[in-house]
Design a protein around this motif. Structure first.
Motif, PDB file in Angstrom:
ATOM      1  N   SER A  32      -6.678  -6.398   3.999  1.00  0.00           N
ATOM      2  CA  SER A  32      -5.829  -7.158   3.086  1.00  0.00           C
ATOM      3  C   SER A  32      -6.657  -8.084   2.204  1.00  0.00           C
ATOM      4  CB  SER A  32      -4.791  -7.964   3.880  1.00  0.00           C
ATOM      5  OG  SER A  32      -3.901  -8.645   3.023  1.00  0.00           O
ATOM      6  N   TRP A  33      -7.698  -8.687   2.772  1.00  0.00           N
ATOM      7  CA  TRP A  33      -8.559  -9.581   2.003  1.00  0.00           C
ATOM      8  C   TRP A  33      -9.286  -8.825   0.889  1.00  0.00           C
ATOM      9  CZ3 TRP A  33     -14.062 -10.139   1.771  1.00  0.00           C
ATOM     10  CH2 TRP A  33     -14.488 -11.300   1.108  1.00  0.00           C
ATOM     11  N   VAL A  34      -9.811  -7.651   1.218  1.00  0.00           N
ATOM     12  CA  VAL A  34     -10.513  -6.843   0.212  1.00  0.00           C
ATOM     13  C   VAL A  34      -9.540  -6.364  -0.870  1.00  0.00           C
ATOM     14  CG1 VAL A  34     -11.816  -4.711  -0.182  1.00  0.00           C
ATOM     15  CG2 VAL A  34     -12.301  -6.119   1.837  1.00  0.00           C
ATOM     16  N   VAL A  51       0.836  -1.196   0.000  1.00  0.00           N
ATOM     17  CA  VAL A  51       0.000   0.000   0.000  1.00  0.00           C
ATOM     18  C   VAL A  51       0.875   1.252   0.000  1.00  0.00           C
ATOM     19  CG1 VAL A  51      -2.010  -1.048   1.129  1.00  0.00           C
ATOM     20  CG2 VAL A  51      -0.144  -0.145   2.524  1.00  0.00           C
ATOM     21  N   SER A  52       0.265   2.374  -0.350  1.00  0.00           N
ATOM     22  CA  SER A  52       0.981   3.649  -0.408  1.00  0.00           C
ATOM     23  C   SER A  52       0.920   4.353   0.941  1.00  0.00           C
ATOM     24  CB  SER A  52       0.362   4.547  -1.485  1.00  0.00           C
ATOM     25  OG  SER A  52      -0.896   5.034  -1.053  1.00  0.00           O
ATOM     26  N   PRO A  53       1.785   5.348   1.180  1.00  0.00           N
ATOM     27  CA  PRO A  53       1.704   6.091   2.441  1.00  0.00           C
ATOM     28  C   PRO A  53       0.387   6.838   2.606  1.00  0.00           C
ATOM     29  CG  PRO A  53       3.286   7.100   0.918  1.00  0.00           C
ATOM     30  CD  PRO A  53       2.934   5.760   0.363  1.00  0.00           C
ATOM     31  N   VAL A  54      -0.227   7.265   1.507  1.00  0.00           N
ATOM     32  CA  VAL A  54      -1.529   7.935   1.600  1.00  0.00           C
ATOM     33  C   VAL A  54      -2.584   6.942   2.082  1.00  0.00           C
ATOM     34  CG1 VAL A  54      -3.286   9.243   0.356  1.00  0.00           C
ATOM     35  CG2 VAL A  54      -0.881   9.502  -0.266  1.00  0.00           C
ATOM     36  N   GLN A  55      -2.551   5.736   1.544  1.00  0.00           N
ATOM     37  CA  GLN A  55      -3.479   4.702   2.020  1.00  0.00           C
ATOM     38  C   GLN A  55      -3.276   4.405   3.494  1.00  0.00           C
ATOM     39  OE1 GLN A  55      -2.499   1.733  -1.066  1.00  0.00           O
ATOM     40  NE2 GLN A  55      -4.677   1.628  -1.531  1.00  0.00           N
ATOM     41  N   LEU A  56      -2.028   4.404   3.942  1.00  0.00           N
ATOM     42  CA  LEU A  56      -1.753   4.122   5.355  1.00  0.00           C
ATOM     43  C   LEU A  56      -2.316   5.203   6.262  1.00  0.00           C
ATOM     44  CD1 LEU A  56       1.909   2.758   5.142  1.00  0.00           C
ATOM     45  CD2 LEU A  56      -0.176   1.477   5.666  1.00  0.00           C
ATOM     46  N   LEU A  57      -2.285   6.446   5.815  1.00  0.00           N
ATOM     47  CA  LEU A  57      -2.888   7.515   6.608  1.00  0.00           C
ATOM     48  C   LEU A  57      -4.403   7.351   6.683  1.00  0.00           C
ATOM     49  CD1 LEU A  57      -0.731  10.543   5.396  1.00  0.00           C
ATOM     50  CD2 LEU A  57      -0.764   9.556   7.699  1.00  0.00           C
ATOM     51  N   VAL A  58      -5.011   6.876   5.598  1.00  0.00           N
ATOM     52  CA  VAL A  58      -6.450   6.605   5.612  1.00  0.00           C
ATOM     53  C   VAL A  58      -6.756   5.436   6.554  1.00  0.00           C
ATOM     54  CG1 VAL A  58      -8.417   5.862   4.208  1.00  0.00           C
ATOM     55  CG2 VAL A  58      -6.772   7.507   3.282  1.00  0.00           C
ATOM     56  N   CYS A  82     -12.686  -1.409   0.993  1.00  0.00           N
ATOM     57  CA  CYS A  82     -13.437  -0.969  -0.192  1.00  0.00           C
ATOM     58  C   CYS A  82     -13.087   0.471  -0.565  1.00  0.00           C
ATOM     59  CB  CYS A  82     -14.937  -1.092   0.071  1.00  0.00           C
ATOM     60  SG  CYS A  82     -15.533  -2.804   0.173  1.00  0.00           S
ATOM     61  N   ILE A  83     -12.907   1.321   0.434  1.00  0.00           N
ATOM     62  CA  ILE A  83     -12.509   2.707   0.163  1.00  0.00           C
ATOM     63  C   ILE A  83     -11.125   2.748  -0.487  1.00  0.00           C
ATOM     64  CG2 ILE A  83     -11.910   4.916   1.262  1.00  0.00           C
ATOM     65  CD1 ILE A  83     -14.027   4.260   3.403  1.00  0.00           C
ATOM     66  N   LEU A  84     -10.230   1.902  -0.009  1.00  0.00           N
ATOM     67  CA  LEU A  84      -8.857   1.903  -0.516  1.00  0.00           C
ATOM     68  C   LEU A  84      -8.731   1.267  -1.899  1.00  0.00           C
ATOM     69  CD1 LEU A  84      -6.854   0.954   2.708  1.00  0.00           C
ATOM     70  CD2 LEU A  84      -7.302   3.220   1.772  1.00  0.00           C
ATOM     71  N   ARG A  85      -9.768   0.619  -2.370  1.00  0.00           N
ATOM     72  CA  ARG A  85      -9.728   0.034  -3.708  1.00  0.00           C
ATOM     73  C   ARG A  85      -9.817   1.091  -4.809  1.00  0.00           C
ATOM     74  NH1 ARG A  85     -10.001  -5.244  -4.853  1.00  0.00           N
ATOM     75  NH2 ARG A  85     -10.927  -4.768  -6.882  1.00  0.00           N
ATOM     76  N   PHE A  86     -10.313   2.274  -4.476  1.00  0.00           N
ATOM     77  CA  PHE A  86     -10.379   3.322  -5.483  1.00  0.00           C
ATOM     78  C   PHE A  86      -8.965   3.649  -5.963  1.00  0.00           C
ATOM     79  CE2 PHE A  86     -14.465   3.857  -3.442  1.00  0.00           C
ATOM     80  CZ  PHE A  86     -15.306   4.180  -4.509  1.00  0.00           C
ATOM     81  N   PRO A  87      -8.747   3.747  -7.260  1.00  0.00           N
ATOM     82  CA  PRO A  87      -7.393   3.933  -7.814  1.00  0.00           C
ATOM     83  C   PRO A  87      -6.917   5.374  -7.749  1.00  0.00           C
ATOM     84  CG  PRO A  87      -8.976   3.797  -9.600  1.00  0.00           C
ATOM     85  CD  PRO A  87      -9.773   3.602  -8.328  1.00  0.00           C
TER      86      PRO A  87
END
Length: 488
Positions: free
Chosen positions: A212-214, A162-169, A430-435
């Protein structure tokens, strides 16, 4: 409908762009400015850290500054703080090309998370209804670190993907969910969970696993060459293990009541940790034809006793009871790395980089249920009448609660933590799946070069001595060497 499906499929499967030059600074600046504003509106010093302490001391007949809570709690806070930033950080440096990301993003998560935790936990636990302010002291700092631990555990399942932005989310929602489930478990259900087996480890573990599963990556095998360790990366990870192992008694006893409860929590955790080391080593050796040890097991399963002892740490579980908990958790955790993690990846499509299922999720769940059993079995003969009231806080509206009922609520609290982790993690996933988050492609995971400037000499050195993988236990012919040197 077909065109709509194609559009949505194209949206989610479009080519990855890992350039976070705009998104990462924007999120960091905006969220930090938001913290400044919110702290200005809500956060104030409590009476023991305010300049009016002198007056407060006189009005409450406190004879000396030494009775300020700072002098009781700060040593424990130091230990917990080291665990969060050094212990967890270095434990995640095992990947051969992701040490910067392991310790650096751990730093980022904790630095943001502790600020948001002070606010979220303050709104639920320390908000003064008359003034509308949250007062904080040294115990608030400990609880904020605990809150961060849940998100750091979740990061372990997502490490390198994952990216650092995703980790903050992940941290924003993780801290929020933690504060809510903690309020339900500790305040509404009135459970006891000093070391956080339920609220920290079970929640954080299942939260990370659900995300991780999603976010399952069907082509993650394209990055398989980097999903493993080298000699020096495992040594750095072992530094994290030792810091966690040494300070875990402080972690489990940090917010218990002064006196016998805190003393007992440290002893019980100390013994459970020691016991889990021997059984982890035993199972690790038994699993290999020539009895060699796997560093994955030593880095992780040796800590399982501390995780499982979190809830029951302040109870009268007895010293030999603590050894029994550590004994079985060392076995269960090691077997998890040997058999369960490969099974989850193959059949449930669950890619768990650090194996948090075996170190946090399952031991945390077991710790919650162990606490329920020990609470239900409590008697006046063992605790004394005043001891029962003190340990389980049977006061006020809970003064008539029986130990059997308390045990039932303890078990219910464990289930609440698991549900919050699984459901909350699925939603966040599901939110983090957005590209839009700048996460790496399947063939570009586990590599610091995606988000970090690397020294030139580091970029030119070919990978050496690849021998370890946290995801899959290798059943190779023992006649072959366990080491392979890539030829340049």
């Amino acid at each position: 409908m077909g065109n709509c499906g194609e559009i949505m499929s194209g949206f989610f499967l479009r080519q990855k762009n890992t350039n976070v030059r705009i998104s990462l600074p924007a999120v960091c600046f905006v969220w930090q400015l938001a913290m400044i504003v919110l702290f200005g509106v809500f956060i104030r010093y409590d009476e023991e850290s305010d300049a009016h302490w002198v007056e407060f001391r006189k009005s409450h007949n406190i004879s000396s500054d030494i009775e300020n809570d700072f002098y009781f709690r700060y040593p424990s806070f130091q230990d917990v703080h080291v665990m969060i930033f050094v212990g967890f950080g270095f434990l995640m440096t095992f990947l051969k090309r992701y040490s910067f990301g392991g310790v650096g993003f751990n730093f980022l998560i904790a630095a943001f998370g502790l600020q948001w935790a002070l606010l979220m936990q303050g709104w639920f636990h320390a908000l003064n209804p008359e003034t509308g302010k949250i007062t904080i002291g040294v115990e608030s700092l400990i609880n904020a670190d605990f809150c961060c631990a849940g998100s750091l555990i979740a990061y372990g399942a997502l490490l390198g993907k994952v990216s650092p932005v995703q980790l903050l989310v992940v941290t924003l929602f993780g801290v929020t969910l933690f504060a809510v489930e903690e309020y339900i478990i500790l305040d509404l259900l009135h459970c006891r969970d000093a070391g956080g087996s339920m609220v920290i480890h079970a929640f954080g573990g299942y939260y990370g696993l659900a995300i991780s599963w999603v976010l399952y990556r069907p082509n993650l095998h394209l990055s398989k060459r980097l999903n493993g360790s080298v000699y020096h990366s495992d040594v750095f990870a072992m530094i994290g293990t030792l810091f966690l192992w040494m300070f875990w008694p402080s972690f489990n006893s940090a917010i218990t009541d002064h006196g016998d409860g805190q003393h007992r929590a440290a002893i019980n955790t100390y013994l459970a940790l020691a016991s889990s080391v021997l059984t982890a080593v035993a199972i690790s050796s038994m699993s290999q034809k020539k009895g060699k040890l796997d560093m994955v097991h030593i880095q992780n399963a040796t800590l399982a006793g501390g995780v499982a002892m979190g809830t029951a740490a302040e109870f009268m579980i007895t010293p030999y009871g603590s050894l029994i908990v550590g004994f079985f958790c060392g076995i269960i955790s090691t077997c998890g790395y040997l058999a369960v993690t490969p099974f989850l990846e193959k059949y449930l499509k669950l890619q768990d980089t650090c194996g948090v299922h075996n170190l946090h999720a399952v031991p945390g769940m077991l710790g919650g249920f162990i606490g329920a059993i020990v609470a239900a079995a409590a008697t006046e003969d063992v605790y004394g009448r005043e001891g029962l009231i003190n340990v389980f806080d049977f006061e006020g509206e809970f003064s008539t609660r029986s130990v059997g009922t308390q045990g039932g609520f303890q078990a219910a609290g464990t289930c609440v933590a698991i549900v919050f982790g699984l459901v909350g993690g699925a939603i966040v996933g599901c939110i983090l799946r957005f590209p839009i988050w700048g996460d790496p492609a399947d063939d570009n995971c586990y590599d610091d070069e995606v988000y970090w400037e690397l020294p030139e000499d580091e970029e030119t050195i070919p990978p050496v001595l690849e021998y370890n993988n946290h995801m899959i236990h290798k059943h190779q012919d023992i006649s072959e060497s366990n080491f392979s040197v890539d030829q340049s």
